[in-house]
Design an enzyme around this catalytic site. Sequence first.
Site, PDB file in Angstrom:
ATOM      1  N   ASP A  10       0.820  -1.212   0.000  1.00  0.00           N
ATOM      2  CA  ASP A  10       0.000   0.000   0.000  1.00  0.00           C
ATOM      3  C   ASP A  10       0.856   1.265   0.000  1.00  0.00           C
ATOM      4  O   ASP A  10       1.968   1.270   0.523  1.00  0.00           O
ATOM      5  CB  ASP A  10      -0.921  -0.012   1.236  1.00  0.00           C
ATOM      6  CG  ASP A  10      -2.042   1.007   1.128  1.00  0.00           C
ATOM      7  OD1 ASP A  10      -2.404   1.401  -0.006  1.00  0.00           O
ATOM      8  OD2 ASP A  10      -2.563   1.427   2.184  1.00  0.00           O
ATOM      9  N   ASN A  12       1.129   3.459  -2.958  1.00  0.00           N
ATOM     10  CA  ASN A  12       1.582   3.900  -4.293  1.00  0.00           C
ATOM     11  C   ASN A  12       1.049   5.283  -4.654  1.00  0.00           C
ATOM     12  O   ASN A  12       1.760   6.119  -5.197  1.00  0.00           O
ATOM     13  CB  ASN A  12       1.102   2.921  -5.375  1.00  0.00           C
ATOM     14  CG  ASN A  12       1.718   1.547  -5.225  1.00  0.00           C
ATOM     15  OD1 ASN A  12       2.637   1.359  -4.433  1.00  0.00           O
ATOM     16  ND2 ASN A  12       1.214   0.586  -5.985  1.00  0.00           N
ATOM     17  N   ARG A  23      -1.284   9.098 -10.063  1.00  0.00           N
ATOM     18  CA  ARG A  23      -1.267   7.867  -9.257  1.00  0.00           C
ATOM     19  C   ARG A  23      -0.604   6.701  -9.978  1.00  0.00           C
ATOM     20  O   ARG A  23       0.064   5.878  -9.362  1.00  0.00           O
ATOM     21  CB  ARG A  23      -2.697   7.473  -8.865  1.00  0.00           C
ATOM     22  CG  ARG A  23      -3.369   8.435  -7.895  1.00  0.00           C
ATOM     23  CD  ARG A  23      -4.771   7.956  -7.544  1.00  0.00           C
ATOM     24  NE  ARG A  23      -4.755   6.640  -6.927  1.00  0.00           N
ATOM     25  CZ  ARG A  23      -4.569   6.438  -5.622  1.00  0.00           C
ATOM     26  NH1 ARG A  23      -4.403   7.448  -4.809  1.00  0.00           N
ATOM     27  NH2 ARG A  23      -4.559   5.217  -5.131  1.00  0.00           N
ATOM     28  N   HIS A  27       2.049   3.332  -9.055  1.00  0.00           N
ATOM     29  CA  HIS A  27       1.850   1.903  -9.313  1.00  0.00           C
ATOM     30  C   HIS A  27       3.027   1.345 -10.118  1.00  0.00           C
ATOM     31  O   HIS A  27       3.514   0.248  -9.842  1.00  0.00           O
ATOM     32  CB  HIS A  27       0.542   1.663 -10.064  1.00  0.00           C
ATOM     33  CG  HIS A  27      -0.678   2.037  -9.267  1.00  0.00           C
ATOM     34  ND1 HIS A  27      -0.840   1.683  -7.951  1.00  0.00           N
ATOM     35  CD2 HIS A  27      -1.792   2.751  -9.597  1.00  0.00           C
ATOM     36  CE1 HIS A  27      -2.010   2.153  -7.505  1.00  0.00           C
ATOM     37  NE2 HIS A  27      -2.596   2.809  -8.490  1.00  0.00           N
ATOM     38  N   TRP A  59     -12.324  -2.383  -7.143  1.00  0.00           N
ATOM     39  CA  TRP A  59     -13.168  -2.067  -8.312  1.00  0.00           C
ATOM     40  C   TRP A  59     -13.874  -0.736  -8.114  1.00  0.00           C
ATOM     41  O   TRP A  59     -14.363  -0.144  -9.061  1.00  0.00           O
ATOM     42  CB  TRP A  59     -14.227  -3.158  -8.529  1.00  0.00           C
ATOM     43  CG  TRP A  59     -13.660  -4.492  -8.876  1.00  0.00           C
ATOM     44  CD1 TRP A  59     -13.618  -5.593  -8.073  1.00  0.00           C
ATOM     45  CD2 TRP A  59     -13.061  -4.897 -10.121  1.00  0.00           C
ATOM     46  NE1 TRP A  59     -13.027  -6.641  -8.724  1.00  0.00           N
ATOM     47  CE2 TRP A  59     -12.684  -6.243  -9.986  1.00  0.00           C
ATOM     48  CE3 TRP A  59     -12.819  -4.243 -11.336  1.00  0.00           C
ATOM     49  CZ2 TRP A  59     -12.062  -6.960 -11.015  1.00  0.00           C
ATOM     50  CZ3 TRP A  59     -12.198  -4.962 -12.357  1.00  0.00           C
ATOM     51  CH2 TRP A  59     -11.832  -6.296 -12.196  1.00  0.00           C
ATOM     52  N   LEU A 121      10.621 -20.833  -4.835  1.00  0.00           N
ATOM     53  CA  LEU A 121       9.670 -19.941  -4.172  1.00  0.00           C
ATOM     54  C   LEU A 121       8.272 -20.021  -4.803  1.00  0.00           C
ATOM     55  O   LEU A 121       8.135 -20.008  -6.023  1.00  0.00           O
ATOM     56  CB  LEU A 121      10.182 -18.492  -4.290  1.00  0.00           C
ATOM     57  CG  LEU A 121       9.232 -17.394  -3.784  1.00  0.00           C
ATOM     58  CD1 LEU A 121       9.141 -17.403  -2.271  1.00  0.00           C
ATOM     59  CD2 LEU A 121       9.695 -16.018  -4.269  1.00  0.00           C
ATOM     60  N   ARG A 178       2.230  -4.763   6.227  1.00  0.00           N
ATOM     61  CA  ARG A 178       1.487  -3.756   5.482  1.00  0.00           C
ATOM     62  C   ARG A 178       2.340  -2.499   5.400  1.00  0.00           C
ATOM     63  O   ARG A 178       2.729  -1.943   6.426  1.00  0.00           O
ATOM     64  CB  ARG A 178       0.146  -3.408   6.115  1.00  0.00           C
ATOM     65  CG  ARG A 178      -0.580  -2.337   5.277  1.00  0.00           C
ATOM     66  CD  ARG A 178      -2.005  -2.073   5.695  1.00  0.00           C
ATOM     67  NE  ARG A 178      -2.651  -1.234   4.667  1.00  0.00           N
ATOM     68  CZ  ARG A 178      -3.921  -1.324   4.304  1.00  0.00           C
ATOM     69  NH1 ARG A 178      -4.697  -2.211   4.869  1.00  0.00           N
ATOM     70  NH2 ARG A 178      -4.424  -0.534   3.382  1.00  0.00           N
ATOM     71  N   ILE A 185      -6.423  -4.507   8.000  1.00  0.00           N
ATOM     72  CA  ILE A 185      -6.208  -5.709   7.184  1.00  0.00           C
ATOM     73  C   ILE A 185      -6.856  -5.557   5.808  1.00  0.00           C
ATOM     74  O   ILE A 185      -6.515  -6.268   4.872  1.00  0.00           O
ATOM     75  CB  ILE A 185      -6.789  -6.953   7.914  1.00  0.00           C
ATOM     76  CG1 ILE A 185      -6.292  -7.030   9.367  1.00  0.00           C
ATOM     77  CG2 ILE A 185      -6.507  -8.248   7.164  1.00  0.00           C
ATOM     78  CD1 ILE A 185      -5.041  -7.798   9.636  1.00  0.00           C
TER      79      ILE A 185
HETATM   80  C1  IPE Z   1      -5.425  -2.718   0.051  1.00  0.00           C
HETATM   81  O1  IPE Z   1      -5.078  -1.390  -0.139  1.00  0.00           O
HETATM   82  C2  IPE Z   1      -5.409  -3.451  -1.244  1.00  0.00           C
HETATM   83  C3  IPE Z   1      -4.115  -3.578  -1.900  1.00  0.00           C
HETATM   84  C4  IPE Z   1      -2.958  -3.155  -1.453  1.00  0.00           C
HETATM   85  C5  IPE Z   1      -4.145  -4.289  -3.133  1.00  0.00           C
HETATM   86  P1  IPE Z   1      -6.193  -0.248  -0.236  1.00  0.00           P
HETATM   87  O2  IPE Z   1      -5.458   1.028  -0.371  1.00  0.00           O
HETATM   88  O3  IPE Z   1      -7.183  -0.574  -1.272  1.00  0.00           O
HETATM   89  O4  IPE Z   1      -6.867  -0.364   1.200  1.00  0.00           O
HETATM   90  P2  IPE Z   1      -7.857   0.638   1.956  1.00  0.00           P
HETATM   91  O5  IPE Z   1      -9.063   0.794   1.112  1.00  0.00           O
HETATM   92  O6  IPE Z   1      -7.134   1.926   2.138  1.00  0.00           O
HETATM   93  O7  IPE Z   1      -8.141  -0.022   3.248  1.00  0.00           O
HETATM   94  C1  IPE Z   2      -1.739   0.223  -3.246  1.00  0.00           C
HETATM   95  O1  IPE Z   2      -1.503   1.589  -3.315  1.00  0.00           O
HETATM   96  C2  IPE Z   2      -1.943  -0.381  -4.615  1.00  0.00           C
HETATM   97  C3  IPE Z   2      -3.307  -0.861  -4.882  1.00  0.00           C
HETATM   98  C4  IPE Z   2      -4.312  -0.822  -4.056  1.00  0.00           C
HETATM   99  C5  IPE Z   2      -3.527  -1.432  -6.179  1.00  0.00           C
HETATM  100  P1  IPE Z   2      -2.690   2.626  -3.289  1.00  0.00           P
HETATM  101  O2  IPE Z   2      -3.098   2.895  -4.686  1.00  0.00           O
HETATM  102  O3  IPE Z   2      -3.769   2.181  -2.382  1.00  0.00           O
HETATM  103  O4  IPE Z   2      -1.943   3.905  -2.681  1.00  0.00           O
HETATM  104  P2  IPE Z   2      -2.524   4.929  -1.619  1.00  0.00           P
HETATM  105  O5  IPE Z   2      -2.999   4.150  -0.450  1.00  0.00           O
HETATM  106  O6  IPE Z   2      -3.620   5.688  -2.300  1.00  0.00           O
HETATM  107  O7  IPE Z   2      -1.352   5.790  -1.291  1.00  0.00           O
HETATM  108 MG    MG Z   3      -4.122   2.448  -0.400  1.00  0.00          MG
END
Ligand code: IPE
Ligand code: IPE
Ligand code: MG
Length: 238
Positions: A10, A12, A23, A27, A59, A121, A178, A185
């Site tokens: 998380d 990105n 954004r 990624h 989604w 792995l 995380r 979670i």
């Molecule tokens: C969780 O991250 C999903 C992934 C890292 C793929 P999110 O950024 O979507 O989580 P929330 O919505 O902030 O909890």
């Molecule tokens: C996690 O990074 C990647 C995915 C959920 C695909 P985010 O896109 O959730 O990044 P933040 O949380 O907005 O910084």
């Molecule tokens: Mg996020």
Amino acid sequence: MPRHVAIIMDGNGRWARQRNKPRHAGHRAGVESVRSTIEVCVERGIEALTLFAFSSENWRRPRSEVDLLMELFMVALSREVRKLENNNIRLRVIGDPTAFPKRLQKQIIEAEQRIANNDGLLLQIAANYGGRWDITRAARRLAVEVAAGRLSPEAIDEERFARETAFSDVVDPDLFIRTGGEHRISNFLLWQCAYSELYFTPVLWPDFDRQEFGRALAEYASRERRFGQTSEQINLAG
Ligand code: IPE
Ligand code: IPE
Ligand code: MG
């Protein structure tokens, strides 16, 4: 050393925002962290790595971001599969693939088959995965067996139930990481993380390099896992 590491990748978006970039730049940058994390796992002899790439709730993001993530997934898969093959890595995508573009579904199956015979792995990518989806699906599968008269309800115990979840043949994650600073979670592994060591770091995923992973592994090594026992019992056994 943990046998199985699971990571919520998380941060990105915030990484990109800090740099005044869109954004998707975050990624893209995150793919490099995936690479270095896999390398460390191979070097340290970790058996399984499970990465949360796309949740069943993701989604809900703007269509353009969802499309870009799918595209990135496809590009990374086709670019990296040879490297995975050469490093004896097995690939498994966990989650519900049916909602993905047909092209991606095909690519996933091909990549999985191509390196199915590797035995190093185990790399599990959780895509369109949700912990509740996993548990619900397991319950449904067992209900089908019971309804068909092939299984008695009394035979359903934790071990039998676990066999119907997404990674029935892999040990539960020992270390659950995380990145990105949130302490939640987010519907990742619910059943499987019952006794995982949780590690939360404010480091954003694109900044999670070898050194940061090393820190997490060192922290894991310093934890005492008691599984309900007392410290004295653990030390006597050890
Ligand atoms: C969780 O991250 C999903 C992934 C890292 C793929 P999110 O950024 O979507 O989580 P929330 O919505 O902030 O909890
Ligand atoms: C996690 O990074 C990647 C995915 C959920 C695909 P985010 O896109 O959730 O990044 P933040 O949380 O907005 O910084
Ligand atoms: Mg996020």
